[in-house]
Scaffold this active site. Structure first.
Site, PDB file in Angstrom:
ATOM      1  N   LYS A  57       0.840  -1.209   0.000  1.00  0.00           N
ATOM      2  CA  LYS A  57       0.000   0.000   0.000  1.00  0.00           C
ATOM      3  C   LYS A  57       0.867   1.248   0.000  1.00  0.00           C
ATOM      4  O   LYS A  57       0.614   2.209  -0.733  1.00  0.00           O
ATOM      5  CB  LYS A  57      -0.943  -0.016   1.216  1.00  0.00           C
ATOM      6  N   GLN A 101      -4.879  -1.271   9.414  1.00  0.00           N
ATOM      7  CA  GLN A 101      -4.818  -2.637   8.895  1.00  0.00           C
ATOM      8  C   GLN A 101      -5.434  -3.615   9.898  1.00  0.00           C
ATOM      9  O   GLN A 101      -5.108  -3.592  11.089  1.00  0.00           O
ATOM     10  CB  GLN A 101      -3.352  -3.007   8.597  1.00  0.00           C
ATOM     11  N   ASP A 124     -11.320   2.763   3.675  1.00  0.00           N
ATOM     12  CA  ASP A 124     -11.675   1.343   3.717  1.00  0.00           C
ATOM     13  C   ASP A 124     -13.195   1.147   3.682  1.00  0.00           C
ATOM     14  O   ASP A 124     -13.670   0.023   3.522  1.00  0.00           O
ATOM     15  CB  ASP A 124     -11.194   0.760   5.053  1.00  0.00           C
TER      16      ASP A 124
HETATM   17  N1  GUN Z   1      -6.985  -6.767   6.142  1.00  0.00           N
HETATM   18  C1  GUN Z   1      -7.222  -7.532   5.047  1.00  0.00           C
HETATM   19  N2  GUN Z   1      -7.872  -6.813   4.102  1.00  0.00           N
HETATM   20  C2  GUN Z   1      -8.036  -5.568   4.618  1.00  0.00           C
HETATM   21  C3  GUN Z   1      -8.626  -4.383   4.116  1.00  0.00           C
HETATM   22  O1  GUN Z   1      -9.146  -4.312   2.993  1.00  0.00           O
HETATM   23  N3  GUN Z   1      -8.603  -3.327   4.957  1.00  0.00           N
HETATM   24  C4  GUN Z   1      -8.055  -3.374   6.186  1.00  0.00           C
HETATM   25  N4  GUN Z   1      -8.079  -2.281   6.944  1.00  0.00           N
HETATM   26  N5  GUN Z   1      -7.496  -4.462   6.689  1.00  0.00           N
HETATM   27  C5  GUN Z   1      -7.483  -5.549   5.897  1.00  0.00           C
END
Ligand code: GUN
Length: 299
Positions: A57, A101, A124
């Protein structure tokens, strides 16, 4: 029946195209309004999979010309410390998108963190505010993986009006929001889950089948309507089929769909890995640009 009838949907190609478009939008926003979209990613602890996602990311947001900050906090971070960081990011003018995350370490409670998150920076789409906006077809920041699935579906199928869509899985992150997006696209939507009676028969009705359950190769070939578009959201780590590799403790990633079987029945199929996965980060970048525009009153 031919060996493989399904056309594979290469998510890497779509993701690259989307990232290029986002980079153009970032450059245009800087040139026209002096705004550089900024993304803050927060990782608590040292879960190996999360570390890989978070690094990707950060790298991809920089590559798109965005401002990018990654906060790596130790495993023993307290709830109060994490909440303080989110509160700071909420009012940081250089940060337009915040992603915490998941999963968090067990001693932390994600609900109060998400409740604290400024919905306009919630790239998100996990806050109650954004889930509510999506449910009422209002402008919202939409969870990245579901949005990525919709981009793929619209590209291969075109208009989705009237199609029967079955979503297997009811998670807040994937199942529920993708069901909302399919409904907005005028599909007839069923959300199936672990308690659904005769799941194979329900799946066989689907023109569009989305698997988001987190169970390796659960969806079998004879659960799929011939010619259906099958979107496999699953990322499951399993031992190698080869007993020698398995005995060495080596693992590989498979989806929620039995790929070999599905590829002989489906019309369209996303591989896993390499299908939906790459789209998620690309949509995250897109959401961050959207958030920056919203905060500047441009949309
Ligand atoms: N963990 C796995 N996929 C995601 C996601 O799309 N967003 C977040 N915040 N954590 C994750």
């Amino acid at each position: 029946m031919p060996e493989s009838s399904a056309q594979l949907i290469d998510g890497k190609v779509y993701a690259e195209r989307l990232r290029a478009r986002v980079a153009e939008e970032v450059a245009a926003l800087k040139a026209s309004h002096g705004i550089q979209p900024g993304l803050a990613v927060v990782l608590v602890g040292d879960d190996p999979a999360s570390q890989i996602y978070v690094r990707s990311k950060g790298e991809q947001s920089l590559a798109a010309g965005m401002h990018s900050v990654t906060h790596r906090l130790p495993e023993d971070t307290t709830q109060a410390e994490l909440e303080r960081l989110v509160a700071e990011l909420n009012v940081d003018p250089l940060i337009h998108g915040i992603l915490v995350q998941l999963p968090l370490p067990k001693h932390l409670d994600e609900k109060p963190i998400l409740a604290l998150l400024n919905p306009d920076k919630d790239v998100d789409g996990l806050t109650v505010a954004n889930a509510g906006r999506l449910a009422q077809s209002l402008p919202a920041l939409v969870p990245c993986t579901p949005m990525g699935c919709m981009i793929l579906l619209r590209d291969v199928l075109g208009d989705l009006t009237g199609k029967r869509a079955v979503v297997v899985g009811r998670s807040v992150l994937v199942g529920r929001p993708i069901a909302q997006l399919l409904l907005q696209a005028d599909c007839t939507v069923t959300i199936a889950h672990s308690r659904t009676a005769d799941l194979p028969a329900v799946c066989r009705e689907a023109d569009i089948l989305v698997a988001a359950v987190g169970r390796p190769r659960m969806i079998k070939g004879d659960w799929i309507k011939p010619g259906a578009a099958v979107i496999d959201v699953g990322i499951n780590r399993v031992p190698f089929d080869d007993p020698i590799k398995a005995a060495e403790g080596r693992t590989k990633v498979v989806g929620d769909v039995d790929f070999k079987q599905a590829s002989q029945v489906a019309g369209w199929l996303t591989p896993a890995p390499g299908g939906v996965g790459p789209m998620t980060v690309a949509v995250l970048l897109q959401n961050t640009v959207t958030a920056a525009k919203m905060q500047a009153g441009l949309i």
